[in-house]
Design an enzyme around this catalytic site. Structure first.
Site, mmCIF file in Angstrom:
data_model
loop_
_atom_site.group_PDB
_atom_site.id
_atom_site.type_symbol
_atom_site.label_atom_id
_atom_site.label_comp_id
_atom_site.label_asym_id
_atom_site.label_seq_id
_atom_site.Cartn_x
_atom_site.Cartn_y
_atom_site.Cartn_z
ATOM 1 N N GLY A 274 -4.445 2.154 8.189
ATOM 2 C CA GLY A 274 -5.414 1.497 9.067
ATOM 3 C C GLY A 274 -5.169 0.006 9.160
ATOM 4 C CB ILE B 177 -2.290 9.045 9.111
ATOM 5 C CG1 ILE B 177 -2.904 8.685 7.745
ATOM 6 C CG2 ILE B 177 -2.631 10.479 9.501
ATOM 7 C CD1 ILE B 177 -4.426 8.721 7.723
ATOM 8 C CG ASP C 206 -1.908 1.173 1.189
ATOM 9 O OD1 ASP C 206 -1.739 2.079 0.336
ATOM 10 O OD2 ASP C 206 -2.842 1.181 2.009
ATOM 11 C CG HIS D 295 -0.415 5.647 4.552
ATOM 12 N ND1 HIS D 295 -1.271 5.928 5.584
ATOM 13 C CD2 HIS D 295 -1.169 5.057 3.584
ATOM 14 C CE1 HIS D 295 -2.495 5.526 5.260
ATOM 15 N NE2 HIS D 295 -2.454 4.994 4.055
#
Length: 287
Positions: A210, A207, A187, A192
């Site tokens: 998830g 961030i 990903d 990110h």
């Protein structure tokens, strides 16, 4: 209308071949924080080929891509990816995952729900190898601004947090470079990693994925409740309730279900931000 629910649900499934090796599993485990302390026998189950077991959440990255992404291009779906949020994830294990394998992943849109201001797509991937089914995963994808088309609202999976104290509470620190390491499993969303992109998306800094938090939490449950035996996991579901900044510490609370043996309810919060929610409505079912 950007989402034509009838067309999306009627579309033929899309199949692709995926493969993974020991090093892919090892990299994933390192990406969710395994290997600390590096010589701990409990950690070597995740980081050493000769003892390797596969954490079931590896299914979300097996083959080097997020399995549901292809379904976002299915007939009947024409959406702006900036309006997409990964709302929840479910994995059902049919048997323990092998440390290396080749399999066929078949993906389709399993449901389209109308939440009013948003649509929810349930993107299902069913994965099988020569010996039969391996896992089934459902990704719940919120698409902001695409509701109001008169479809079914869909089920509610909200869980009440038990009123008693948790049976177990553990804390797991994330590293400042956690997202940079985790993204190597497939990903590579710049949200990110790229500070400028993160600011454009409304965040002070990049961030954590998830699904990285998802993996961290499952490892905590396996290590704390299941005697470190990942093969005991039967299914794992969560709702993504908030963000994590790399470097923060996660607090994982676990309750054994008093009415159903083999079921653990979990919440995950960010210690550094006064227990801000991270994962909610989270359940691990196990043998």
């Amino acid at each position: 209308m950007p989402i034509d629910a009838a067309k999306a649900l009627a579309a033929d499934p899309v199949s692709s071949e995926i493969a993974w090796e020991h090093k892919d599993v090892l990299l994933y485990h390192l990406g969710i924080g395994a290997g600390v302390p590096a010589t701990d026998p409990a950690e070597l189950r995740y980081t050493l080929e000769s003892r390797l077991q596969v954490l079931p959440s590896f299914a979300t990255v097996a083959g080097g891509t997020m399995g549901f992404v292809g379904s976002l291009g299915a007939p009947g779906i024409d959406i702006d990816l900036m309006s997409v949020l990964h709302g929840g994830q479910i994995i059902e294990l049919h048997r323990p995952l092998p440390a290396r394998g080749t399999a066929t992943s078949t993906s389709r849109v399993a449901a389209v729900y109308d939440k009013g201001k948003a649509a929810v797509l349930v993107l299902r991937s069913e994965v099988a190898d020569a010996d039969g089914p391996l896992w089934t995963s459902d990704a719940q994808i919120f698409v902001r601004g695409e509701g109001g088309f008169g479809g079914e609202r869909g089920p509610s999976n909200r869980l009440e947090t038990p009123e008693r104290d948790p049976d177990h509470v553990v804390e797991r620190a994330t590293r400042e470079d956690q997202a940079l390491l985790y993204r190597l499993s497939g990903d590579v969303n710049p949200l990110h990693a790229d500070p400028e992109f993160a600011r454009l998306a409304g965040f002070d800094r990049p961030i954590l994925h998830g699904l990285c938090s998802y993996g961290i939490a499952l490892k905590a449950v396996v290590d704390t409740v299941l005697d470190g035996d990942a093969s005991r996991v039967r299914s794992y579901s969560t709702r993504f309730a908030g963000i994590v900044f790399p470097g923060e510490t996660l607090r994982v609370r676990m309750w054994a279900d008093e009415g159903a043996e083999g079921r653990v309810q979990v919440t995950v919060t960010a210690v550094d931000r006064e227990d801000a929610p991270v994962l909610a409505d989270t359940v691990v079912e196990h043998a």
